[in-house]
Enzyme design. Structure first.
Site, PDB file in Angstrom:
ATOM      1  N   GLU A 124      26.595  53.090  37.124  1.00 56.19           N
ATOM      2  CA  GLU A 124      25.649  52.143  36.595  1.00 56.19           C
ATOM      3  C   GLU A 124      24.143  52.516  37.224  1.00 56.19           C
ATOM      4  O   GLU A 124      23.332  52.632  36.652  1.00 56.19           O
ATOM      5  CB  GLU A 124      26.073  50.982  36.929  1.00 56.19           C
ATOM      6  N   SER A 141      32.044  41.763  31.610  1.00 53.51           N
ATOM      7  CA  SER A 141      32.273  40.719  30.736  1.00 53.51           C
ATOM      8  C   SER A 141      31.083  40.354  29.959  1.00 53.51           C
ATOM      9  O   SER A 141      31.238  39.970  28.619  1.00 53.51           O
ATOM     10  CB  SER A 141      32.865  39.522  31.467  1.00 53.51           C
ATOM     11  N   LYS A 155      24.896  44.533  42.084  1.00 51.10           N
ATOM     12  CA  LYS A 155      25.816  44.973  41.072  1.00 51.10           C
ATOM     13  C   LYS A 155      26.959  45.654  41.773  1.00 51.10           C
ATOM     14  O   LYS A 155      26.973  46.000  43.041  1.00 51.10           O
ATOM     15  CB  LYS A 155      25.261  45.926  40.005  1.00 51.10           C
TER      16      LYS A 155
HETATM   17  C1  5RP Z   1      30.094  46.067  37.358  1.00 47.33           C
HETATM   18  C2  5RP Z   1      28.887  45.343  37.306  1.00 47.33           C
HETATM   19  C3  5RP Z   1      28.789  44.246  36.417  1.00 47.33           C
HETATM   20  O1  5RP Z   1      27.534  44.064  35.788  1.00 47.33           O
HETATM   21  C4  5RP Z   1      28.654  42.949  37.243  1.00 47.33           C
HETATM   22  O2  5RP Z   1      29.936  42.765  38.167  1.00 47.33           O
HETATM   23  C5  5RP Z   1      28.651  41.672  36.252  1.00 47.33           C
HETATM   24  O3  5RP Z   1      29.681  41.642  35.635  1.00 47.33           O
HETATM   25  P1  5RP Z   1      30.143  40.346  34.557  1.00 47.33           P
HETATM   26  O4  5RP Z   1      29.228  40.571  33.340  1.00 47.33           O
HETATM   27  O5  5RP Z   1      31.540  40.442  34.170  1.00 47.33           O
HETATM   28  O6  5RP Z   1      29.823  39.071  35.394  1.00 47.33           O
HETATM   29  O7  5RP Z   1      27.911  45.726  38.159  1.00 47.33           O
HETATM   30  O8  5RP Z   1      30.115  46.984  38.226  1.00 47.33           O
END
Ligand code: 5RP
Length: 215
Positions: free
Chosen positions: A104, A31, A95
């Site tokens: 990632e 997000s 993450k």
């Molecule tokens: C996805 C991730 C995202 O960077 C992490 O979950 C943070 O997400 P958000 O910006 O929605 O809080 O690692 O795999």
């Protein structure tokens, strides 16, 4: 807007300042990154394109008419921008809340600079309150869960979630991660683990918290 969302948006907008003209930009998932991709739309004629960490981000990039490039065809990647679920004072991260951790981590490994964009609630002294995601080959799920339990964690299968790579996720609860580099290595060595969501051996280079750069 909710204050946390505002923090995410400010961080994502600040990260746009790290883009180099004519370069390829590595793009994370989530997000917070969604705000970054929205801002990246205004850069579409000044960058070569983007490398995407997930099908979700690829769709958002295409909606902004930004060319999505294959990482194997990209010579250099000066910048990677991504969010995180937790960040410690040494810029080490958890993450994978969005299940995109493996792609990632690959992009983070290639990028010269990793800029992590978060809101203040994600800052912690010690990683581990957020359940640590681990991507596993489906047939190895029980084996990996037993090995993780032996290390003191409580793995919970994220039932119903299949990663973009066709794998499954175990979320590991009750870890107090005092040596993230070592635990990252230990988890990644378990047969059947694709990767774990600790970004410690390759931490972020810059963390932007609620729009403020933290080094
Ligand atoms: C996805 C991730 C995202 O960077 C992490 O979950 C943070 O997400 P958000 O910006 O929605 O809080 O690692 O795999």
């Amino acid at each position: 807007m909710d204050p946390r969302e505002q923090g995410k948006q400010r961080s994502a907008e600040r990260a746009l300042g790290y883009i180099e003209e004519g370069s390829v930009v590595g793009v994370g998932t989530g997000s917070t990154v969604k705000y970054f991709i929205e801002g990246l739309g205004a850069w579409r004629d000044r960058i070569e394109g983007a490398v995407s960490s997930s099908e979700q981000s690829t769709a958002l990039l295409k909606a902004q008419r930004i060319p999505v490039l294959d990482l194997n065809a990209v010579g250099s990647l000066p910048l990677y921008v991504d969010g995180a679920d937790e960040c410690d004072p040494h810029r080490r991260l958890i993450k994978g809340g969005g299940a995109a951790l493996t792609r990632e981590k690959i992009i983070a490994a290639v990028a010269q600079r990793f800029v992590c964009v978060i809101d203040g609630a994600k800052q912690v002294d010690v990683l581990g309150k957020f359940p640590l995601p681990v991507e596993v080959i489906p047939m190895a799920r029980s084996h990996v869960a037993r090995r993780i339990a032996a290390l003191g964690g409580q793995p919970v299968w994220r039932d119903g979630v299949v990663t973009d790579n066709g794998n499954w996720i175990l979320d590991v609860h009750n870890l107090s991660i005092l040596d993230p580099v070592r635990l990252e290595q230990e988890l990644n060595q378990i047969v059947g683990v694709v990767t774990c969501g600790l970004f410690a051996a390759r931490a972020a280079d810059v963390v932007i918290v609620d729009g403020d750069v933290r080094g």
